[in-house]
Design an enzyme around this catalytic site. Structure first.
Site, PDB file in Angstrom:
ATOM      1  N   CYS A  86       0.827  -1.212   0.000  1.00 24.84           N
ATOM      2  CA  CYS A  86       0.000   0.000   0.000  1.00 24.84           C
ATOM      3  C   CYS A  86       0.858   1.258   0.000  1.00 24.84           C
ATOM      4  O   CYS A  86       1.371   1.670   1.052  1.00 24.84           O
ATOM      5  CB  CYS A  86      -0.927  -0.038   1.209  1.00 24.84           C
ATOM      6  SG  CYS A  86      -1.924   1.449   1.357  1.00 24.84           S
TER       7      CYS A  86
ATOM      8  N   CYS B 189      -0.412   4.081   2.241  1.00 24.81           N
ATOM      9  CA  CYS B 189      -0.175   3.912   3.678  1.00 24.81           C
ATOM     10  C   CYS B 189       1.294   4.141   4.024  1.00 24.81           C
ATOM     11  O   CYS B 189       1.605   4.734   5.049  1.00 24.81           O
ATOM     12  CB  CYS B 189      -0.534   2.493   4.125  1.00 24.81           C
ATOM     13  SG  CYS B 189      -1.916   1.779   3.290  1.00 24.81           S
ATOM     14  N   ASP B 190       2.200   3.649   3.182  1.00 21.07           N
ATOM     15  CA  ASP B 190       3.604   3.587   3.578  1.00 21.07           C
ATOM     16  C   ASP B 190       4.550   4.436   2.736  1.00 21.07           C
ATOM     17  O   ASP B 190       5.730   4.551   3.071  1.00 21.07           O
ATOM     18  CB  ASP B 190       4.078   2.121   3.530  1.00 21.07           C
ATOM     19  CG  ASP B 190       3.241   1.252   4.453  1.00 21.07           C
ATOM     20  OD1 ASP B 190       2.881   1.736   5.535  1.00 21.07           O
ATOM     21  OD2 ASP B 190       2.943   0.106   4.078  1.00 21.07           O
TER      22      ASP B 190
END
Ligand code: NAP
Length: 319
Positions: free
Chosen positions: A136, A139-140
């Site tokens: 992701c 997200c990261d």
């Protein structure tokens, strides 16, 4: 905890399919109960710009779109439980839904649990998950500012990830097992226009290197068999999705990949049980098609319940 009251409609899942079903069912006076899952909102919660959902001329962020859908469902008195469903019993009526903390019964059911990201299955990939290996970018990606990363995959998801990461990373290398990308042409053009994106084609990720964190990767050329090593800080896996249907085994017919087999888009073989979205759709898998299926499922439930001529009202929040 068991609850004696029988719901009119339980919707499992809170992505575009589940929430659209909730909006239609709530407006149809069915007082639906949504078991939203611990990670409510579905795949769009991990997506940045959604440019192809109608009604947003400048695009919309995935989490914002889901927040709007949820508020819309709440406006019409949809109730939510933020738990995962562990099992269902569809062999008897009313149907039984077991969530993490409660057992519920319902006259009808819409299952819209979607799909989750797939992994390559390498030992090193799993060992370094959260330490430089991710599925992701949204997200990261932040952790890889000015760093070098690879993205594995050649589909739309991969190109979206590449596009996002190219805005913050120093270099993004696409590792794809064939010489042609699968992604839609517009996305291909977009990423190919980026100066800090390059393509390593006909190549398969063999191993992620590093002990505490990712330091590099070993990549095998699928034509020559040659293995090369590349220094990178991050590895993003974007090779597709698998349906979240483990809890349905033995209850509904699934194909060999786990997708629910449907009679006609939303109909299962069990009257009163409908599905909507990616758990039954391996072809389109779009937010808008999932939303459309959610609408159809809710309209079918309305008709189904009318035929049953249910005397009881749906009941309030459960214990
Ligand atoms: P996908 O289209 O199935 O693409 C998966 C990619 O990963 C393919 O390029 C595939 O290679 C590769 N792959 C699969 N297994 C692999 C393995 N074991 N090792 C290496 N590579 C592997 O999945 P997706 O990109 O997640 O898209 C799914 C659906 O959602 C599609 O219908 C897509 O159009 C849609 N989607 C749309 C958008 C959008 O912006 N409109 C965004 C995301 C997703 P091969 O090409 O060789 O098979």
């Amino acid at each position: 905890m068991a609850n004696k009251k029988i719901e009119k409609l339980i919707i499992i899942g809170s992505g575009p399919a589940g929430l659209t079903a909730a909006i239609y069912a709530a407006r149809g006076n069915l007082n639906p109960l949504v078991i939203a899952g611990r990670e409510a909102g579905g795949q769009l919660m991990w997506t940045t710009d959604v440019d192809d959902y109608p009604g947003f001329e400048n695009g919309v962020l995935g989490p914002d779109l889901m927040a709007k859908m949820r508020k819309q469902a709440e406006r019409f008195d949809t109730r939510f439980i933020n738990e995962d469903v562990i099992s269902v019993d569809l062999k008897k009526k009313p149907f039984v839904v077991q969530s993490e903390s409660r057992q519920l019964t319902t006259e009808s059911l819409i299952i819209a649990t979607g799909a989750s990201a797939m992994w390559l299955g390498l030992e090193s990939e799993q060992r370094l998950r959260g330490r430089g290996v991710s599925a992701c970018a949204v997200c990261d990606g932040f952790f890889f500012k000015d760093k070098k990363v690879i993205v594995v995959g050649g589909g739309d998801t991969a190109m979206r990830e590449v596009n996002y990461l190219s805005r913050m990373c120093k270099q993004v290398s696409v590792v794809h097992r064939r010489d042609k990308l699968r992604a839609q042409p517009a996305l291909q053009e977009l990423v190919k226009s980026k100066k800090n994106v390059d393509f390593i084609l006909n190549s398969q990720l063999e191993e992620v290197l590093g002990q505490e964190k990712v330091t590099g990767v070993k990549i095998k050329n699928t034509q020559t068999g040659k293995i090369s090593q590349l220094e990178v800080d991050g590895v993003f896996i974007a090779i597709g999705h698998k349906p979240n249907t483990g809890f349905l085994k033995g209850e509904l017919e699934l194909d060999e990949k786990g997708y629910v087999l449907v009679e006609d888009e939303v109909y299962t073989k069990i009257p009163g049980v409908y599905v909507a979205g990616d758990l039954a759709d391996h072809r389109y898998r779009q937010a808008v098609t999932a939303a459309g299926a959610g609408c159809k499922a809710a309209l079918n439930v309305e008709e189904y319940l009318q035929k049953l001529e249910l005397p009881s009202e749906g009941n309030g929040i459960l214990q």
